[in-house]
Scaffold this active site. Structure first.
Site, short mmCIF file in Angstrom:
data_model
loop_
_atom_site.label_atom_id
_atom_site.label_comp_id
_atom_site.label_asym_id
_atom_site.label_seq_id
_atom_site.Cartn_x
_atom_site.Cartn_y
_atom_site.Cartn_z
N TYR A 1 -30.26 10.21 -17.63
CA TYR A 1 -30.33 9.44 -18.60
C TYR A 1 -29.27 9.43 -19.43
CZ TYR A 1 -32.08 7.40 -23.00
OH TYR A 1 -32.25 6.63 -24.10
N GLU B 1 -27.95 1.92 -23.14
CA GLU B 1 -28.48 2.88 -22.28
C GLU B 1 -28.56 2.76 -20.71
OE1 GLU B 1 -33.03 3.93 -23.41
OE2 GLU B 1 -32.95 2.46 -21.95
#
Ligand code: GDP
Ligand code: MN
Length: 393
Positions: free
Chosen positions: A104, A189
């Protein structure tokens, strides 16, 4: 806030050099079949609904498929379905990656520290929300320098990658910062950033652009296309106007007061449908324009809630009276005007036959009664009773 769909986010990632698997957007099963049969996107492939909300994977809106038939069936199963209130109109076909690990990465604006914040986790994927705090690396960044080398090393260490992937990561981190800065992003993101063999690949993208910077991004502005025709018109005129599908029109000034007004109307059982934020304008022409837009939307009743600060009550009142002359609306008006030059504003309204409440809840109750047909509609010319000036609210 301009939230981009995955494929648009991925276009930006690609433009800034982040490795992204090839993909193609289709709108129905037939188009999907043509793309898959031509080999433009080979099977096995991933079929992904292009909706704004996250969590598609868990809800069956991301499907891994092995054959053309399976992929076409998956597209067929998604198009037209709703996901968290949004109808699926576009589906991304993208080549399937053999994922070793899911990581992530994101940069967002941390408003409390007033700094960009880099977040990184060696355990990305669909469970990111339930990640324990110690598994998430949080690095506040200096807004002028962006990511510097020791910060990048901290991420690399946390990810414990093979050498080729570590090199990819270094470049991806630079790209992420470049996107954040150059595209005026609020959020960039990548989840998951996948380790595939010994290389990294961005399998999902969430990009939010700052809408106050949209004038610097003509390309996105043009394609924005998610506004209703009236919203688009308001946008072109620089008026904040939103349609949400109820029957009460709300005209207030400032985002805070506008939201609070909607809350109070909901509390009283009403359904606000259109809201229009005058912002800090003190320009009668703008008030007229805003009110004319409201008339076009034709709500059942309009609630005007103004707090005079920079915006003076009398100026807004004059604008409204002028607008009423031009627009001759078929709906009743309820006003609540407080603050700077309140007395003058109330007088101007009263002269035009519009009474003004001082208590917000009381005004809201009257608005909702009008919406639900429980109070008599007098049209714009008759004052809502009781018309009270001044007093505490
Ligand atoms: P989201 O759930 O809306 O965030 O959608 P994602 O694009 O992140 O996909 C959800 C999950 O699907 C990922 O976390 C992966 O586990 C899986 N997934 C997505 N793309 C691929 C792929 O190319 N190969 C494999 N094996 N899994 C994938
Ligand atoms: Mn994701």
């Amino acid at each position: 806030m301009v939230l981009l769909r995955e494929y648009r986010g991925k276009e930006i990632l690609r433009k800034f050099g982040v490795p992204v698997p090839p993909g193609k957007v289709v709108r129905d099963a037939k188009e999907a079949e043509a793309v898959l049969r031509s080999g433009e996107i080979p099977v096995p492939c991933v079929v992904k609904a292009q909706v704004l909300a996250g969590g598609r994977g868990k809800a069956g809106f991301v499907k891994l498929t092995n054959t053309v038939e399976e992929a076409v069936a998956a597209v067929h199963g998604m198009v037209g379905k709703e996901f968290k209130g949004e109808k699926v109109r576009e589906v991304l076909l993208t080549t399937k990656a053999d994922i070793g690990r899911e990581l992530y990465l994101s940069i967002t604006l941390d408003r409390s520290s007033r700094k960009p914040l880099l977040m990184a986790s060696p355990e990305g994927g669909v469970e990111i929300e339930s990640l324990p705090a110690e598994k998430l690396l949080r690095l506040p960044l200096h807004p002028l320098t962006g990511l510097v080398s020791y910060e990048k090393r901290a991420v690399t260490r946390a990810f414990a990658l093979p050498p080729a992937a570590a090199k990819d990561l270094d470049r991806i981190l630079d790209s992420l910062w470049a996107i954040f800065e150059k595209e005026d992003a609020e959020l960039v993101e990548i989840n998951p950033l996948a380790l595939v063999g010994d290389r990294l690949l961005a399998l999902d993208a969430k990009v939010i652009l700052e809408d106050d910077a949209m004038f610097r991004h003509a390309d996105f502005q043009k394609e924005h296309g998610e506004l209703s025709p009236l919203e688009q018109k308001a946008h072109d005129k620089g008026i904040a106007f939103v349609e949400i599908g109820g029957d009460i029109g709300v005209l207030a000034n400032g985002a805070g007061l506008t939201m609070a007004t909607l809350d109070v109307l909901y509390q009283e059982g009403g359904r606000p449908g259109i809201f229009l934020d005058l912002g800090g304008t003190d320009d009668p022409k703008k008030v007229v324009e805003a009110f004319l837009m409201m008339t076009e939307a034709n709500p059942k009743v309009v609630f005007i809630n103004i707090f005079g600060g920079v915006t003076r009550c009398d100026t807004v009142a004059s604008g409204l009276v002028e607008a009423l002359k031009q627009a001759k609306p078929g709906f009743p008006l309820v006003a609540r005007i407080r603050g700077n030059n309140e007395k003058e504003g109330i007088q101007i309204l009263r002269a035009a036959g519009i009474g003004s409440y001082s208590d917000l809840a009381e005004a809201a109750r009257h608005v909702v009664a009008l919406e639900q047909g429980r109070a008599s509609k007098g049209g714009a010319a008759s004052p809502p009773a009781p018309a009270i000036a001044g007093g505490a609210s």
